[in-house]
Write an enzyme that holds these catalytic residues in place. Structure first.
Site, PDB file in Angstrom:
ATOM      1  N   LEU A 152     -13.872  -3.982 -23.028  1.00 49.92           N
ATOM      2  CA  LEU A 152     -12.420  -3.903 -22.972  1.00 49.92           C
ATOM      3  C   LEU A 152     -12.056  -3.366 -21.594  1.00 49.92           C
ATOM      4  CD1 LEU A 152     -11.540  -2.235 -26.421  1.00 49.92           C
ATOM      5  CD2 LEU A 152     -11.320  -4.651 -25.818  1.00 49.92           C
ATOM      6  N   ASP A 153     -10.924  -3.799 -21.060  1.00 48.65           N
ATOM      7  CA  ASP A 153     -10.466  -3.257 -19.786  1.00 48.65           C
ATOM      8  C   ASP A 153     -10.324  -1.744 -19.894  1.00 48.65           C
ATOM      9  OD1 ASP A 153     -10.294  -5.859 -18.896  1.00 48.65           O
ATOM     10  OD2 ASP A 153      -8.125  -6.008 -19.206  1.00 48.65           O
ATOM     11  N   LYS A 154     -10.404  -1.073 -18.768  1.00 48.93           N
ATOM     12  CA  LYS A 154     -10.322   0.384 -18.749  1.00 48.93           C
ATOM     13  C   LYS A 154      -9.096   0.892 -19.495  1.00 48.93           C
ATOM     14  CE  LYS A 154      -9.757   4.302 -15.560  1.00 48.93           C
ATOM     15  NZ  LYS A 154      -9.661   4.730 -14.141  1.00 48.93           N
ATOM     16  N   ARG A 256      -4.003 -10.739 -20.769  1.00 50.45           N
ATOM     17  CA  ARG A 256      -3.041 -10.344 -19.746  1.00 50.45           C
ATOM     18  C   ARG A 256      -2.676 -11.532 -18.847  1.00 50.45           C
ATOM     19  NH1 ARG A 256      -6.177  -5.468 -17.097  1.00 50.45           N
ATOM     20  NH2 ARG A 256      -4.234  -5.200 -15.900  1.00 50.45           N
TER      21      ARG A 256
END
Length: 342
Positions: A152-154, A256
């Protein structure tokens, strides 16, 4: 430029008890930059690493600290003091709190908070989920990437699965490749998308900004995102929608990028924000409004479909009244189903 060698000498003289490498710069190197000559003389170290050492004062020329672009005259005595690099500590165990949703002999499910990097990389060589996993589950040091099979993105929160055995890791990677892992996200976006839709667009590295991804018609990898609108709201008269997104592929920044490409960027996203209204800067949120709330897969041992569910964390719950929504707008736990039904 490599320094010349002779039968009785080596340009890299020695590493002595004080741990420095001594070099004698040949006259032929006159006019060359220090970092270029060092890169040729010390091929075991990257030019960027050597440049970092020079700028940190760990390289001296005739006893003096200088700059990487220093032009040599020839005949100088150079000492290089190798420095430990951050990546040397990337796979060390660190006592990092983890929200463990489930664990058994085959796998671990983590509810990752926003702000936690999943895997060490440039700029984040420590303090990652991987470091925390190695502290709590030391046996994971035997597995590639400490059992991590997806990311997962930060600044994205939510559910992730980690393998505990070779067999489980192989099985989970295969499921991801075969698209039989169900991943559902909650995404708050600017605007009002259609009630439901399927975004099918190639995702590739942005040619103008290599830190970003972008939708391309030809280049890139196929990416598919399904979505449905759960609720409508507003912030300072700008329309806001809550979406449930489902991934059929797992490209970097996929949700996104896909939603921005339709003109519906995520609230709080500092990178993908084309067509975000002017009031976006007033929003009381400091990361993209994206949470992986449901995860389903075929258990590597039981072969049964299993599922986990977690509501959004405090910062996203606090966002609800600000955008004219309530907890009643959040989805219930999804019905257990075989992943991939679209």
């Amino acid at each position: 430029m490599a320094l010349p060698k002779t039968p009785d000498s080596n340009p890299v003289d020695y590493i002595d008890e004080e741990d420095f490498i001594a070099l004698e710069i040949p006259w032929e190197a006159s006019g060359e930059r220090l970092d270029k000559v060092l890169a040729g003389a010390l091929p075991d170290y990257s030019r960027n690493r050597l440049k970092t050492w020079v700028e940190a004062g760990a390289v001296t020329v005739d006893g003096k600290v200088t700059r990487a672009r220093y032009l040599l005259r020839g005949g100088e005595s150079v000492k290089v003091y190798p420095q430990e690099m951050p990546e040397q500590f990337a796979f060390q165990a660190e006592d990092i709190p983890l929200d463990v949703v489930h664990e058994d002999a085959s796998l671990i499910v983590i509810n990752k908070p926003a702000g936690l990097v999943v895997h060490p990389a440039a700029g984040n060589w420590s303090g990652t989920l991987l470091n925390g996993l190695l502290f709590r589950y030391p046996e994971l040091v035997q597995l590639p990437r400490a059992g991590i099979v997806h990311r997962l993105d930060k600044e994205t929160s939510g559910l992730m699965v980690v393998a505990r055995t070779d067999l489980a890791q192989t099985a989970l990677v295969r499921q991801l490749q075969e698209r039989t892992v169900g991943r559902r996200y909650l995404a708050w976006v600017w605007g009002t998308p259609a009630a439901q839709g399927k975004i099918q667009a190639m995702v590739a590295r942005d040619q103008r900004d290599r830190l970003k991804m972008a939708v391309h018609s030809i280049q890139g990898k196929p990416a598919i995102t399904l979505y449905r609108r759960l609720a409508n709201g507003h912030f300072a008269q700008a329309p806001v929608s809550l979406l449930e997104c489902r991934l059929e592929t797992g490209r970097t920044h996929q949700i996104r990028v896909h939603l921005e490409s339709l003109g519906f960027p995520l609230l709080g996203d500092p990178v993908y924000r084309k067509k975000a209204p002017n009031v976006a800067k007033e929003l009381p949120l400091y990361r993209q409004a994206l949470h992986a709330y449901a995860l389903s897969l075929i258990h590597p041992e039981s072969k049964q479909v299993v599922q986990w569910y977690r509501l959004p964390p405090d910062d996203l719950n606090a966002l609800l009244p600000a955008v004219g929504m309530t907890a009643a707008d959040l989805p219930d736990e999804p019905k257990l189903e075989t992943p991939l039904a679209s």
